[in-house]
Design a protein around this motif. Structure first.
Motif, PDB file in Angstrom:
ATOM      1  N   THR A  66      13.636   6.715  26.181  1.00  0.00           N
ATOM      2  CA  THR A  66      13.111   5.937  27.307  1.00  0.00           C
ATOM      3  C   THR A  66      13.709   4.540  27.280  1.00  0.00           C
ATOM      4  O   THR A  66      13.535   3.795  26.306  1.00  0.00           O
ATOM      5  N   ILE A  67      14.413   4.204  28.332  1.00  0.00           N
ATOM      6  CA  ILE A  67      15.008   2.880  28.478  1.00  0.00           C
ATOM      7  C   ILE A  67      14.021   2.031  29.279  1.00  0.00           C
ATOM      8  O   ILE A  67      13.545   2.471  30.334  1.00  0.00           O
ATOM      9  N   VAL A  68      13.737   0.822  28.793  1.00  0.00           N
ATOM     10  CA  VAL A  68      12.806  -0.058  29.501  1.00  0.00           C
ATOM     11  C   VAL A  68      13.588  -1.292  29.961  1.00  0.00           C
ATOM     12  O   VAL A  68      14.274  -1.933  29.155  1.00  0.00           O
ATOM     13  N   CYS A  69      13.494  -1.609  31.255  1.00  0.00           N
ATOM     14  CA  CYS A  69      14.192  -2.794  31.761  1.00  0.00           C
ATOM     15  C   CYS A  69      13.331  -3.462  32.836  1.00  0.00           C
ATOM     16  O   CYS A  69      13.456  -3.180  34.026  1.00  0.00           O
ATOM     17  N   LEU A  70      12.424  -4.328  32.371  1.00  0.00           N
ATOM     18  CA  LEU A  70      11.518  -5.035  33.280  1.00  0.00           C
ATOM     19  C   LEU A  70      11.865  -6.527  33.269  1.00  0.00           C
ATOM     20  O   LEU A  70      12.773  -6.957  32.565  1.00  0.00           O
ATOM     21  N   THR A  71      11.081  -7.297  34.007  1.00  0.00           N
ATOM     22  CA  THR A  71      11.349  -8.732  34.138  1.00  0.00           C
ATOM     23  C   THR A  71      11.352  -9.437  32.780  1.00  0.00           C
ATOM     24  O   THR A  71      12.267 -10.187  32.458  1.00  0.00           O
ATOM     25  N   ASP A  72      10.287  -9.201  32.000  1.00  0.00           N
ATOM     26  CA  ASP A  72      10.165  -9.906  30.717  1.00  0.00           C
ATOM     27  C   ASP A  72       9.283  -9.092  29.762  1.00  0.00           C
ATOM     28  O   ASP A  72       8.718  -8.055  30.141  1.00  0.00           O
ATOM     29  N   TYR A  73       9.150  -9.588  28.527  1.00  0.00           N
ATOM     30  CA  TYR A  73       8.391  -8.855  27.512  1.00  0.00           C
ATOM     31  C   TYR A  73       6.905  -8.708  27.857  1.00  0.00           C
ATOM     32  O   TYR A  73       6.332  -7.634  27.630  1.00  0.00           O
ATOM     33  N   PRO A  74       6.242  -9.758  28.380  1.00  0.00           N
ATOM     34  CA  PRO A  74       4.836  -9.550  28.738  1.00  0.00           C
ATOM     35  C   PRO A  74       4.666  -8.390  29.725  1.00  0.00           C
ATOM     36  O   PRO A  74       3.694  -7.628  29.629  1.00  0.00           O
ATOM     37  N   ALA A  75       5.604  -8.214  30.641  1.00  0.00           N
ATOM     38  CA  ALA A  75       5.508  -7.091  31.586  1.00  0.00           C
ATOM     39  C   ALA A  75       5.628  -5.754  30.840  1.00  0.00           C
ATOM     40  O   ALA A  75       4.923  -4.787  31.167  1.00  0.00           O
ATOM     41  N   VAL A  76       6.488  -5.725  29.823  1.00  0.00           N
ATOM     42  CA  VAL A  76       6.665  -4.490  29.045  1.00  0.00           C
ATOM     43  C   VAL A  76       5.359  -4.143  28.326  1.00  0.00           C
ATOM     44  O   VAL A  76       4.892  -2.995  28.354  1.00  0.00           O
ATOM     45  N   ARG A  77       4.758  -5.174  27.703  1.00  0.00           N
ATOM     46  CA  ARG A  77       3.519  -4.936  26.953  1.00  0.00           C
ATOM     47  C   ARG A  77       2.392  -4.536  27.904  1.00  0.00           C
ATOM     48  O   ARG A  77       1.601  -3.635  27.598  1.00  0.00           O
ATOM     49  N   ASP A  78       2.317  -5.189  29.068  1.00  0.00           N
ATOM     50  CA  ASP A  78       1.301  -4.846  30.081  1.00  0.00           C
ATOM     51  C   ASP A  78       1.418  -3.387  30.474  1.00  0.00           C
ATOM     52  O   ASP A  78       0.443  -2.649  30.537  1.00  0.00           O
ATOM     53  N   LEU A  79       2.649  -2.996  30.732  1.00  0.00           N
ATOM     54  CA  LEU A  79       2.897  -1.648  31.247  1.00  0.00           C
ATOM     55  C   LEU A  79       2.575  -0.572  30.207  1.00  0.00           C
ATOM     56  O   LEU A  79       1.995   0.458  30.529  1.00  0.00           O
ATOM     57  N   LEU A  80       2.945  -0.842  28.945  1.00  0.00           N
ATOM     58  CA  LEU A  80       2.865   0.220  27.936  1.00  0.00           C
ATOM     59  C   LEU A  80       1.623   0.123  27.045  1.00  0.00           C
ATOM     60  O   LEU A  80       1.433   0.963  26.177  1.00  0.00           O
ATOM     61  N   ASP A  81       0.796  -0.891  27.287  1.00  0.00           N
ATOM     62  CA  ASP A  81      -0.366  -1.105  26.423  1.00  0.00           C
ATOM     63  C   ASP A  81      -1.269   0.120  26.310  1.00  0.00           C
ATOM     64  O   ASP A  81      -1.749   0.433  25.227  1.00  0.00           O
ATOM     65  N   ASP A  82      -1.484   0.822  27.432  1.00  0.00           N
ATOM     66  CA  ASP A  82      -2.397   1.969  27.401  1.00  0.00           C
ATOM     67  C   ASP A  82      -1.663   3.304  27.356  1.00  0.00           C
ATOM     68  O   ASP A  82      -2.282   4.361  27.447  1.00  0.00           O
ATOM     69  N   ALA A  83      -0.335   3.259  27.246  1.00  0.00           N
ATOM     70  CA  ALA A  83       0.437   4.517  27.307  1.00  0.00           C
ATOM     71  C   ALA A  83       0.476   5.191  25.935  1.00  0.00           C
ATOM     72  O   ALA A  83       0.363   4.527  24.901  1.00  0.00           O
ATOM     73  N   ALA A  84       0.650   6.505  25.933  1.00  0.00           N
ATOM     74  CA  ALA A  84       0.761   7.257  24.679  1.00  0.00           C
ATOM     75  C   ALA A  84       2.209   7.155  24.204  1.00  0.00           C
ATOM     76  O   ALA A  84       3.115   7.714  24.817  1.00  0.00           O
ATOM     77  N   LEU A  85       2.403   6.416  23.111  1.00  0.00           N
ATOM     78  CA  LEU A  85       3.782   6.160  22.655  1.00  0.00           C
ATOM     79  C   LEU A  85       4.158   6.967  21.414  1.00  0.00           C
ATOM     80  O   LEU A  85       5.304   6.933  20.977  1.00  0.00           O
ATOM     81  N   GLU A  86       3.169   7.674  20.836  1.00  0.00           N
ATOM     82  CA  GLU A  86       3.417   8.445  19.611  1.00  0.00           C
ATOM     83  C   GLU A  86       4.629   9.379  19.822  1.00  0.00           C
ATOM     84  O   GLU A  86       4.660  10.161  20.763  1.00  0.00           O
ATOM     85  N   GLY A  87       5.625   9.223  18.956  1.00  0.00           N
ATOM     86  CA  GLY A  87       6.795  10.126  19.013  1.00  0.00           C
ATOM     87  C   GLY A  87       7.854   9.703  20.030  1.00  0.00           C
ATOM     88  O   GLY A  87       8.924  10.304  20.082  1.00  0.00           O
ATOM     89  N   ALA A  88       7.582   8.670  20.836  1.00  0.00           N
ATOM     90  CA  ALA A  88       8.563   8.253  21.844  1.00  0.00           C
ATOM     91  C   ALA A  88       9.675   7.422  21.201  1.00  0.00           C
ATOM     92  O   ALA A  88       9.473   6.788  20.174  1.00  0.00           O
ATOM     93  N   THR A  89      10.865   7.480  21.805  1.00  0.00           N
ATOM     94  CA  THR A  89      11.933   6.549  21.413  1.00  0.00           C
ATOM     95  C   THR A  89      12.119   5.577  22.562  1.00  0.00           C
ATOM     96  O   THR A  89      12.455   5.986  23.682  1.00  0.00           O
ATOM     97  N   LEU A  90      11.856   4.301  22.283  1.00  0.00           N
ATOM     98  CA  LEU A  90      11.975   3.269  23.317  1.00  0.00           C
ATOM     99  C   LEU A  90      13.193   2.404  23.034  1.00  0.00           C
ATOM    100  O   LEU A  90      13.398   1.956  21.903  1.00  0.00           O
TER     101      LEU A  90
END
Ligand SMILES: NC(=O)c1ccc[n+]([C@@H]2O[C@H](COP(=O)([O-])OP(=O)(O)OC[C@H]3O[C@@H](n4cnc5c(N)ncnc54)[C@H](OP(=O)(O)O)[C@@H]3O)[C@@H](O)[C@H]2O)c1
Length: 284
Positions: A66-90
């Motif tokens: 999974t490639i992430v390309c948002l405005t800034d880091y706070p946006a990344v954390r906002d977006l993924l805070d509640d997501a299931a990330l176990e086993g993902a490659t970011l």
């Protein structure tokens, strides 16, 4: 490493840059899933063969990297805070500083994700060509990002890509400011920017050629004046300040350059060569 262009990839964030990244993956034959907060921005990519994930959870469940390309880091954390990330490659290609990169790496790893941080030193139109420089740091990638451009893995420290990015920006803006200073000076004599540009280009290329030798002095911590001593350089710096003032153009940059050299001379380094100024740059 999976070098197959059939390796699936997901792109989160379809701004100008994310769209260029997704398009380059599609062009290279990667099955590409996309997600964007404003879903309408995915239309062109979907027409080109991308699959639009309806939710962030669905995008992450698509598998692959999974490639992430948002405005800034706070946006990344906002977006993924509640997501299931176990086993993902970011692979986070959002721009930021090294502190944000290291914090986000620790945060993602705690959530069970494999996290690489990255920086894009390119504009969207160059993505997918060798000209596009993509820097990565963190664990070694298990996915080939070659579809995006010239990819370099800089090391295990996840902050390195952002540090190189910021160092590169310093180089870019310093060179541009130096060129604009000279252009402002020459304009007072009726010389236009286009006439000065090739001359400035030659000087910049010449100076760039000094870097490896000067780097050796910095790394050894020894600065013998092989070409010129700082006290000789500072006399030329005085011309730069005086000329700018006499011409009525901005003298801030010439004064800053001279002030740093004056401090190094006052500290006893006048007989040494220019890279001894690293001591000035290392100070807070
Ligand atoms: N453009 C360049 O030349 C360039 C060059 C090098 C690096 N970069 C870096 O690439 C990154 C993206 O730049 P860009 O030019 O693509 O910017 P952009 O066109 O402004 O796109 C920003 C993206 O971030 C999304 N976003 C922002 N806040 C969000 C949030 N809270 N939740 C979910 N999504 C959010 C936006 O979604 P919406 O569409 O819904 O608003 C959009 O997809 C930046 O870090 C930038 O520094 C850009």
């Amino acid at each position: 490493m999976d070098n197959e262009t059939t390796a699936p990839v997901t792109v989160l964030g379809l701004g100008l840059m994310g769209t260029a990244l997704a398009r380059a993956f599609l062009a290279a034959g990667h099955p590409t899933t996309v997600w964007n907060r404003t879903a309408a921005k995915a239309s062109a990519l979907v027409a080109e063969g991308a699959r639009l994930a309806p939710t962030i959870g669905d995008a992450l469940a698509a598998g692959g990297t999974t490639i992430v390309c948002l405005t800034d880091y706070p946006a990344v954390r906002d977006l993924l805070d509640d997501a299931a990330l176990e086993g993902a490659t970011l692979v986070n290609l959002t721009s930021g500083d090294s502190g944000q990169a290291r914090e986000t790496a620790a945060w993602a790893e705690k959530r069970g994700a494999r996290y690489l941080d990255g920086a894009i030193m390119a504009i969207p139109s160059s993505i997918g060509t060798d000209e596009a420089v993509i820097l990565l740091s963190g664990p070694l990638p298990d996915f080939d990002l070659g579809a995006l451009g010239t990819v370099s893995h800089l090391g295990e420290d996840p902050g390195l890509a952002s540090l190189y990015d910021v160092a590169g920006l310093t180089m870019m803006w310093s060179v541009l400011n130096a060129w604009l200073q000279g252009t402002a000076m020459l304009k007072t004599a009726g010389v236009d920017a286009a006439t000065y540009a090739p001359f400035a280009q030659q000087i910049a290329a010449g100076v760039a050629g000094w870097l490896p030798g000067y780097a050796e002095q910095v790394d050894k911590g020894s600065f013998p004046a092989e070409v010129s001593a700082l006290e000789t350089d500072v006399r030329a710096m005085a011309h730069m300040v005086e000329e700018s003032e006499a011409l009525g153009v901005n003298a801030e940059l010439p004064k800053l350059i001279k002030a740093m050299a004056d401090r190094a001379i006052a500290a006893g380094h006048g007989g040494e060569q220019y890279p001894v100024l690293i001591r000035e740059f290392e100070r807070p």
